[in-house]
Design a protein around this motif. Structure first.
Motif, PDB file in Angstrom:
ATOM      1  N   GLN A  87      41.947  44.654  56.106  1.00 59.43           N
ATOM      2  CA  GLN A  87      42.867  44.855  54.989  1.00 59.43           C
ATOM      3  C   GLN A  87      44.319  44.663  55.428  1.00 59.43           C
ATOM      4  N   SER A 153      35.509  45.604  41.027  1.00 60.40           N
ATOM      5  CA  SER A 153      36.505  45.100  41.977  1.00 60.40           C
ATOM      6  C   SER A 153      35.863  44.481  43.217  1.00 60.40           C
ATOM      7  N   ILE A 154      34.759  45.062  43.686  1.00 59.87           N
ATOM      8  CA  ILE A 154      34.109  44.546  44.890  1.00 59.87           C
ATOM      9  C   ILE A 154      33.488  43.178  44.631  1.00 59.87           C
ATOM     10  N   HIS A 157      36.204  40.672  44.273  1.00 58.97           N
ATOM     11  CA  HIS A 157      36.752  40.386  45.598  1.00 58.97           C
ATOM     12  C   HIS A 157      35.879  39.369  46.343  1.00 58.97           C
ATOM     13  N   LYS A 158      34.567  39.536  46.241  1.00 57.94           N
ATOM     14  CA  LYS A 158      33.642  38.631  46.923  1.00 57.94           C
ATOM     15  C   LYS A 158      33.674  37.223  46.315  1.00 57.94           C
ATOM     16  N   ALA A 161      36.802  35.658  47.358  1.00 54.95           N
ATOM     17  CA  ALA A 161      36.742  35.378  48.796  1.00 54.95           C
ATOM     18  C   ALA A 161      36.030  34.054  49.057  1.00 54.95           C
ATOM     19  N   ALA A 201      42.197  38.279  45.355  1.00 53.10           N
ATOM     20  CA  ALA A 201      41.242  39.122  46.089  1.00 53.10           C
ATOM     21  C   ALA A 201      41.913  40.343  46.671  1.00 53.10           C
ATOM     22  N   THR A 202      43.163  40.204  47.063  1.00 57.90           N
ATOM     23  CA  THR A 202      43.911  41.341  47.608  1.00 57.90           C
ATOM     24  C   THR A 202      44.275  42.335  46.508  1.00 57.90           C
ATOM     25  N   VAL A 204      42.784  42.793  43.442  1.00 57.63           N
ATOM     26  CA  VAL A 204      41.671  43.467  42.747  1.00 57.63           C
ATOM     27  C   VAL A 204      41.161  44.690  43.510  1.00 57.63           C
ATOM     28  N   MET A 205      41.344  44.719  44.824  1.00 56.77           N
ATOM     29  CA  MET A 205      40.878  45.852  45.611  1.00 56.77           C
ATOM     30  C   MET A 205      41.761  47.082  45.420  1.00 56.77           C
TER      31      MET A 205
END
Length: 207
Positions: A87, A153-154, A157-158, A161, A201-202, A204-205
């Motif tokens: 992170q 969110s996960i 993120h994926k 990514a 991606a940064t 949404v976490m």
């Protein structure tokens, strides 16, 4: 006297039978209360994690990290450290991408003296990006794998990514040909895609 002995015998037999039934009932209840062995690994593990941390992973076969409860506790601590570092590197890489984009824009506008600075930033961004990616891909698996329905969110993120990873690879492959006008636009598009997906991606976490 015989009657007394007979009565005692009957009482003993009855008591023994009752005790036997109680013991059988107790054993059955104990069997039903015995839980299934705790799974040390989740059902679903990423291929990159399975290479090292799977039941037959390299760290298991070499004996460096045998699969047991004690080591799994250590692995979860290692996982946390790796993901926190991932992170932190993500934020640093994002800052580097912004700086690289600014310098790259000026480079496209003819300020060729910034070429060395752009290449240095590109190297730093690549180191930060792919190191961060490795920390995530090769971290020990979690204790359980939770499947949540719908988009969260996960999952977002994926998805992002996979997009920015592909775009980063494309950006690097086109970097050497970026001076050719035929490839410059593709290099620029790949770079902007990588930045946009990485920034997304940064972000949404945090939600």
């Amino acid at each position: 006297m015989k009657k007394f002995i007979t009565i005692i015998t009957i009482l003993i037999a009855t008591t023994y039978s009752a005790l036997a039934q109680d013991v059988d009932s107790l054993l059955l209840s104990l069997d039903s209360e015995i839980e299934e062995p705790v799974k040390l690994l989740p059902d679903k593990i990423m291929f990159t994690q399975r290479i090292f941390w799977g039941e037959r992973g390299l760290l298991r076969r070499t004996g460096i990290m045998p699969l047991n409860e004690e080591n799994r506790i250590k692995e979860l601590k290692i996982r946390r450290t790796m993901l926190v570092t991932h992170q932190v590197l993500g934020y640093a890489t994002l800052a580097g991408m912004i700086a690289q984009g600014i310098v790259g824009g000026k480079l496209y506008n003819g300020e060729t003296q910034l070429k060395d600075a752009h290449e240095s930033l590109a190297a730093a961004v690549n180191i930060g990006y792919f190191t961060g990616a490795a920390l995530s891909l090769f971290s020990p698996p979690p204790l359980i794998s939770k499947e949540v329905k719908g988009l969260n969110s996960i999952k977002a993120h994926k998805i992002l990514a996979s997009i920015h990873f592909t775009a980063m690879v494309a950006t690097n492959m086109l970097a050497e040909k970026a001076e050719d006008p035929r490839y410059a636009k593709f290099h620029k598009a790949a770079a902007f895609t990588a930045f946009g997906a990485f920034a997304g991606a940064t972000i949404v976490m945090k939600f």
